[in-house]
Design a protein around this motif. Structure first.
Motif, PDB file in Angstrom:
ATOM      1  N   LEU A  87       0.785  -1.227   0.000  1.00 48.30           N
ATOM      2  CA  LEU A  87       0.000   0.000   0.000  1.00 48.30           C
ATOM      3  C   LEU A  87       0.823   1.286   0.000  1.00 48.30           C
ATOM      4  O   LEU A  87       0.327   2.332  -0.398  1.00 48.30           O
ATOM      5  N   THR A  88       2.056   1.232   0.457  1.00 48.52           N
ATOM      6  CA  THR A  88       2.814   2.471   0.658  1.00 48.52           C
ATOM      7  C   THR A  88       3.408   3.024  -0.637  1.00 48.52           C
ATOM      8  O   THR A  88       3.723   2.280  -1.567  1.00 48.52           O
ATOM      9  N   SER A  89       3.556   4.336  -0.654  1.00 45.41           N
ATOM     10  CA  SER A  89       4.258   5.032  -1.731  1.00 45.41           C
ATOM     11  C   SER A  89       5.594   5.581  -1.251  1.00 45.41           C
ATOM     12  O   SER A  89       6.343   6.165  -2.027  1.00 45.41           O
ATOM     13  N   VAL A  90       5.893   5.418   0.030  1.00 49.14           N
ATOM     14  CA  VAL A  90       7.151   5.897   0.613  1.00 49.14           C
ATOM     15  C   VAL A  90       8.237   4.886   0.265  1.00 49.14           C
ATOM     16  O   VAL A  90       8.070   3.678   0.473  1.00 49.14           O
ATOM     17  N   THR A  91       9.350   5.386  -0.259  1.00 41.68           N
ATOM     18  CA  THR A  91      10.437   4.485  -0.643  1.00 41.68           C
ATOM     19  C   THR A  91      11.197   4.000   0.586  1.00 41.68           C
ATOM     20  O   THR A  91      11.414   4.744   1.540  1.00 41.68           O
ATOM     21  N   GLU A  92      11.584   2.746   0.534  1.00 41.72           N
ATOM     22  CA  GLU A  92      12.334   2.137   1.622  1.00 41.72           C
ATOM     23  C   GLU A  92      13.819   2.449   1.465  1.00 41.72           C
ATOM     24  O   GLU A  92      14.324   2.546   0.340  1.00 41.72           O
ATOM     25  N   GLU A  93      14.499   2.584   2.592  1.00 50.01           N
ATOM     26  CA  GLU A  93      15.955   2.782   2.585  1.00 50.01           C
ATOM     27  C   GLU A  93      16.577   1.611   3.326  1.00 50.01           C
ATOM     28  O   GLU A  93      16.239   1.370   4.485  1.00 50.01           O
ATOM     29  N   THR A  94      17.460   0.884   2.665  1.00 51.44           N
ATOM     30  CA  THR A  94      18.102  -0.245   3.319  1.00 51.44           C
ATOM     31  C   THR A  94      19.549   0.043   3.704  1.00 51.44           C
ATOM     32  O   THR A  94      20.151  -0.721   4.452  1.00 51.44           O
ATOM     33  N   ALA A  95      20.097   1.142   3.205  1.00 51.89           N
ATOM     34  CA  ALA A  95      21.464   1.534   3.547  1.00 51.89           C
ATOM     35  C   ALA A  95      21.418   2.585   4.658  1.00 51.89           C
ATOM     36  O   ALA A  95      20.351   2.915   5.182  1.00 51.89           O
ATOM     37  N   VAL A  96      22.579   3.095   5.000  1.00 52.76           N
ATOM     38  CA  VAL A  96      22.668   4.184   5.974  1.00 52.76           C
ATOM     39  C   VAL A  96      23.244   5.397   5.245  1.00 52.76           C
ATOM     40  O   VAL A  96      24.455   5.537   5.094  1.00 52.76           O
ATOM     41  N   PRO A  97      22.354   6.280   4.765  1.00 51.03           N
ATOM     42  CA  PRO A  97      22.829   7.446   4.021  1.00 51.03           C
ATOM     43  C   PRO A  97      23.470   8.485   4.935  1.00 51.03           C
ATOM     44  O   PRO A  97      23.330   8.438   6.164  1.00 51.03           O
ATOM     45  N   GLN A  98      24.154   9.417   4.312  1.00 55.24           N
ATOM     46  CA  GLN A  98      24.692  10.552   5.049  1.00 55.24           C
ATOM     47  C   GLN A  98      23.537  11.403   5.592  1.00 55.24           C
ATOM     48  O   GLN A  98      22.418  11.340   5.080  1.00 55.24           O
ATOM     49  N   ALA A  99      23.830  12.220   6.601  1.00 56.68           N
ATOM     50  CA  ALA A  99      22.794  12.999   7.287  1.00 56.68           C
ATOM     51  C   ALA A  99      21.962  13.845   6.316  1.00 56.68           C
ATOM     52  O   ALA A  99      20.725  13.859   6.404  1.00 56.68           O
ATOM     53  N   ASN A 100      22.601  14.552   5.386  1.00 56.96           N
ATOM     54  CA  ASN A 100      21.839  15.390   4.453  1.00 56.96           C
ATOM     55  C   ASN A 100      20.940  14.557   3.546  1.00 56.96           C
ATOM     56  O   ASN A 100      19.850  14.993   3.186  1.00 56.96           O
ATOM     57  N   ASP A 101      21.380  13.358   3.194  1.00 56.10           N
ATOM     58  CA  ASP A 101      20.528  12.476   2.398  1.00 56.10           C
ATOM     59  C   ASP A 101      19.359  11.952   3.225  1.00 56.10           C
ATOM     60  O   ASP A 101      18.260  11.766   2.708  1.00 56.10           O
ATOM     61  N   MET A 102      19.598  11.716   4.511  1.00 54.67           N
ATOM     62  CA  MET A 102      18.499  11.340   5.404  1.00 54.67           C
ATOM     63  C   MET A 102      17.441  12.435   5.407  1.00 54.67           C
ATOM     64  O   MET A 102      16.246  12.165   5.277  1.00 54.67           O
ATOM     65  N   ILE A 103      17.896  13.672   5.539  1.00 55.22           N
ATOM     66  CA  ILE A 103      16.967  14.805   5.566  1.00 55.22           C
ATOM     67  C   ILE A 103      16.188  14.872   4.264  1.00 55.22           C
ATOM     68  O   ILE A 103      14.960  15.019   4.276  1.00 55.22           O
ATOM     69  N   ARG A 104      16.870  14.755   3.138  1.00 55.96           N
ATOM     70  CA  ARG A 104      16.193  14.790   1.831  1.00 55.96           C
ATOM     71  C   ARG A 104      15.146  13.681   1.713  1.00 55.96           C
ATOM     72  O   ARG A 104      14.040  13.903   1.221  1.00 55.96           O
ATOM     73  N   GLN A 105      15.502  12.495   2.152  1.00 57.05           N
ATOM     74  CA  GLN A 105      14.557  11.381   2.081  1.00 57.05           C
ATOM     75  C   GLN A 105      13.350  11.606   2.983  1.00 57.05           C
ATOM     76  O   GLN A 105      12.225  11.246   2.619  1.00 57.05           O
ATOM     77  N   LEU A 106      13.565  12.195   4.139  1.00 56.83           N
ATOM     78  CA  LEU A 106      12.435  12.458   5.031  1.00 56.83           C
ATOM     79  C   LEU A 106      11.543  13.566   4.484  1.00 56.83           C
ATOM     80  O   LEU A 106      10.320  13.487   4.614  1.00 56.83           O
ATOM     81  N   VAL A 107      12.134  14.568   3.848  1.00 65.18           N
ATOM     82  CA  VAL A 107      11.313  15.584   3.173  1.00 65.18           C
ATOM     83  C   VAL A 107      10.435  14.893   2.133  1.00 65.18           C
ATOM     84  O   VAL A 107       9.214  15.095   2.097  1.00 65.18           O
ATOM     85  N   ALA A 108      11.037  14.069   1.301  1.00 66.46           N
ATOM     86  CA  ALA A 108      10.284  13.358   0.273  1.00 66.46           C
ATOM     87  C   ALA A 108       9.211  12.464   0.893  1.00 66.46           C
ATOM     88  O   ALA A 108       8.086  12.376   0.382  1.00 66.46           O
ATOM     89  N   GLY A 109       9.516  11.822   1.997  1.00 67.75           N
ATOM     90  CA  GLY A 109       8.551  10.960   2.670  1.00 67.75           C
ATOM     91  C   GLY A 109       7.354  11.728   3.199  1.00 67.75           C
ATOM     92  O   GLY A 109       6.199  11.312   3.019  1.00 67.75           O
ATOM     93  N   HIS A 110       7.612  12.859   3.843  1.00 64.42           N
ATOM     94  CA  HIS A 110       6.505  13.675   4.359  1.00 64.42           C
ATOM     95  C   HIS A 110       5.663  14.232   3.215  1.00 64.42           C
ATOM     96  O   HIS A 110       4.432  14.291   3.318  1.00 64.42           O
ATOM     97  N   GLU A 111       6.307  14.625   2.132  1.00 66.87           N
ATOM     98  CA  GLU A 111       5.554  15.117   0.980  1.00 66.87           C
ATOM     99  C   GLU A 111       4.730  13.999   0.346  1.00 66.87           C
ATOM    100  O   GLU A 111       3.601  14.228  -0.110  1.00 66.87           O
ATOM    101  N   THR A 112       5.248  12.784   0.346  1.00 64.67           N
ATOM    102  CA  THR A 112       4.502  11.637  -0.177  1.00 64.67           C
ATOM    103  C   THR A 112       3.249  11.386   0.650  1.00 64.67           C
ATOM    104  O   THR A 112       2.157  11.200   0.103  1.00 64.67           O
ATOM    105  N   VAL A 113       3.400  11.375   1.972  1.00 64.23           N
ATOM    106  CA  VAL A 113       2.234  11.156   2.836  1.00 64.23           C
ATOM    107  C   VAL A 113       1.212  12.277   2.627  1.00 64.23           C
ATOM    108  O   VAL A 113       0.009  12.021   2.565  1.00 64.23           O
TER     109      VAL A 113
END
Length: 155
Positions: A87-113
């Motif tokens: 059901l989800t449209s939020v992309t999964e992350e299986t690696a450990v990205p750098q902090a700025n990439d974490m932030i970018r992914q969370l922005v994208a996740g909140h916008e997806t929701v």
């Protein structure tokens, strides 16, 4: 017992299905945020570690509110990784990205929701389902504000 709350069976089903997608997106974003909380490193560690904890705690609380609305509409809430993954449209992350990439992914996740939640509004409004519209409004305010705050860290 038959549900007679002034919303047709078809509308209740469609709204519950939409809310199930919001629930799945919220759960996927919760997992991602909590994982980033555990694994963030770098010069902004303390700020991000604390911020991510506040965010995943809020998401955890939201899961119950969304699931309970689905139940109030007379449908079972999805409650497995398999269901959420479908059901989800939020992309999964299986690696450990750098902090700025974490932030970018969370922005994208909140916008997806936010997009998923916004897509249900026409159904809720047409069915005169104010409780769902209210829940969606609250969720949108939180996701849009959180995306803005995260985005601000990148400027």
């Amino acid at each position: 017992m038959k549900i007679d709350i002034g919303i047709s069976d078809n509308d209740r089903k469609a709204i519950a299905e939409g809310l199930s997608a919001v629930l799945a997106d919220t759960f996927a974003l919760y997992i991602k945020t909590h994982g980033f909380h555990w694994n963030v490193t770098g010069p902004m560690f303390n700020t991000l570690h604390t911020m991510f904890m506040q965010q995943y705690t809020e998401l955890w609380t939201a899961l119950d509110e969304i699931a309970e609305r689905i139940r109030a509409l007379g449908y079972p809430a999805p409650a497995s990784f398999t269901q959420f993954a479908k059901l989800t449209s939020v992309t999964e992350e299986t690696a450990v990205p750098q902090a700025n990439d974490m932030i970018r992914q969370l922005v994208a996740g909140h916008e997806t929701v936010a997009r998923t939640a916004r897509g249900i509004f026409p159904l809720a409004e047409e069915a005169n389902d104010q409780p769902t519209a209210d829940l969606l409004t609250q969720r949108l305010q939180i996701h849009e504000k959180t995306a803005w705050m995260l985005r601000s860290l990148l400027e």
